[in-house]
Write an enzyme that holds these catalytic residues in place. Sequence first.
Site, PDB file in Angstrom:
ATOM      1  N   GLN A 196      -7.015 -60.690  36.849  1.00  0.00           N
ATOM      2  CA  GLN A 196      -5.928 -61.521  37.352  1.00  0.00           C
ATOM      3  C   GLN A 196      -4.763 -61.559  36.365  1.00  0.00           C
ATOM      4  O   GLN A 196      -4.963 -61.750  35.160  1.00  0.00           O
ATOM      5  CB  GLN A 196      -6.422 -62.940  37.614  1.00  0.00           C
ATOM      6  N   TYR A 204     -15.440 -56.843  47.587  1.00  0.00           N
ATOM      7  CA  TYR A 204     -14.271 -56.472  46.790  1.00  0.00           C
ATOM      8  C   TYR A 204     -14.326 -57.275  45.485  1.00  0.00           C
ATOM      9  O   TYR A 204     -13.336 -57.844  45.037  1.00  0.00           O
ATOM     10  CB  TYR A 204     -12.951 -56.739  47.529  1.00  0.00           C
ATOM     11  N   ASP A 261     -17.848 -53.330  44.837  1.00  0.00           N
ATOM     12  CA  ASP A 261     -16.484 -52.856  44.585  1.00  0.00           C
ATOM     13  C   ASP A 261     -16.495 -51.331  44.490  1.00  0.00           C
ATOM     14  O   ASP A 261     -17.486 -50.739  44.045  1.00  0.00           O
ATOM     15  CB  ASP A 261     -15.914 -53.459  43.300  1.00  0.00           C
ATOM     16  N   ASP A 316     -12.276 -60.791  48.563  1.00  0.00           N
ATOM     17  CA  ASP A 316     -10.990 -60.732  47.870  1.00  0.00           C
ATOM     18  C   ASP A 316     -10.434 -59.306  47.993  1.00  0.00           C
ATOM     19  O   ASP A 316     -10.372 -58.559  47.014  1.00  0.00           O
ATOM     20  CB  ASP A 316     -11.163 -61.131  46.397  1.00  0.00           C
ATOM     21  N   CYS A 334      -3.643 -61.752  48.992  1.00  0.00           N
ATOM     22  CA  CYS A 334      -2.435 -61.811  48.173  1.00  0.00           C
ATOM     23  C   CYS A 334      -1.205 -61.315  48.930  1.00  0.00           C
ATOM     24  O   CYS A 334      -0.133 -61.156  48.337  1.00  0.00           O
ATOM     25  CB  CYS A 334      -2.610 -61.010  46.885  1.00  0.00           C
TER      26      CYS A 334
END
Length: 392
Positions: free
Chosen positions: A227, A256, A280, A323, A350
């Site tokens: 992040q 994810y 992932d 995510d 996002c």
Amino acid sequence: MIELTLTTGAPANGGSCVARHDGRVVFVRYALPGERVRVRVTADRGSYCHAETLEVLEASDDRIDSLCPIAGADGSGCCDLAFAQPEAARALKAEVVGNQLARLGNYQWSGVAEALSEAGPTGWRTRVRLGVGDDGRVGFHRYHSDELVTELNCAQLLTGMTDGLAETDWPPGAHVHVVVDDDAQRHVVCSMRQGRRTSTEVIEGSYQALQRAGRRSWRVPVTAFWQAHRDAADCYSSLVSEFAQAGHGMIAWDLYGGTGVFAAALAKAVGESGRVVTVDTSRTASRAARAALSDLPQVYVINDSVRRALAAESDRADVAVLDPPRGGAGRDVINMLADAEVSRVMHIGCEAASFARDIGLYQGHGYVVENIRVFDSFPLTHHVECIALLTR
């Protein structure tokens, strides 16, 4: 170059405001609603145009002197809302999310975009990737351009984060990755694409940076994802613990999952009698997850696509956390969650449009939106982080 004088209207997804000229929509960057601006057209798409503000003739009360000295129409593409009062910028972001949810998700939401922490609108970014031009100088890209701005004092960055980089002669075409980790150590890595391979050279610090979330530490490659906001990992993992409501013995999917930050929070909740599967596609992220979570026997790290991992999973999950990247999870993955009868889903997005589309897909399967939180996780920009809790 075509120049126009326009009056802007409502904010649009992507950081522009909507204006009209001769019956066509014009998406205007670097403007606020209700302003009269002189713009130049940057792209003509037939039924609509894109433009950027050259001069503000009548300013909004929410306009301030830009907090980023290098952003703007002739500058870097880094901080496209640096000229808006932070509170006003959050209101615009919330309006955009609400509009996208209504239009694409068939869901009415009129909440607020929350400040992620008390860190303020500047100095929040701890990771950045810079480009290198043909002249060997490092810089930020202009908006949707290969051209670079070689001033490095972007307002998002921690003080001193780019010190000395402008004086270095870099390999043309390379990328320079800079991280200030959670021990305040700076790491600088230069990466260069060579055919199908990417070579990396550590210039300062090390290839792996120390990152923390909660009481756990990760060693994350400087070139990998973590992040960007220094407070985001803690904020999101706390919210995962709150929303997931996982109990001992439950099965949780972390899709994810990256380096496994959310898997760690879920593992604590389900205990050793439970099971957490984190998935992932990035080998680098999966390696970091395995190393950081090696003491948690209930965590299984899978390096594969989410679709293939779900197809191979025989146990039904009680809760799933997703995510996905900017494009969202999409129909196929959401269909698989619904077919697996996952009763509790936490979905993170996002990008407002893809997030809203996914919310609509969940509702089509009978999921109910219990809560939506929107965070101003990228101050000075139009970007947000949206987090939804859905149950069925």
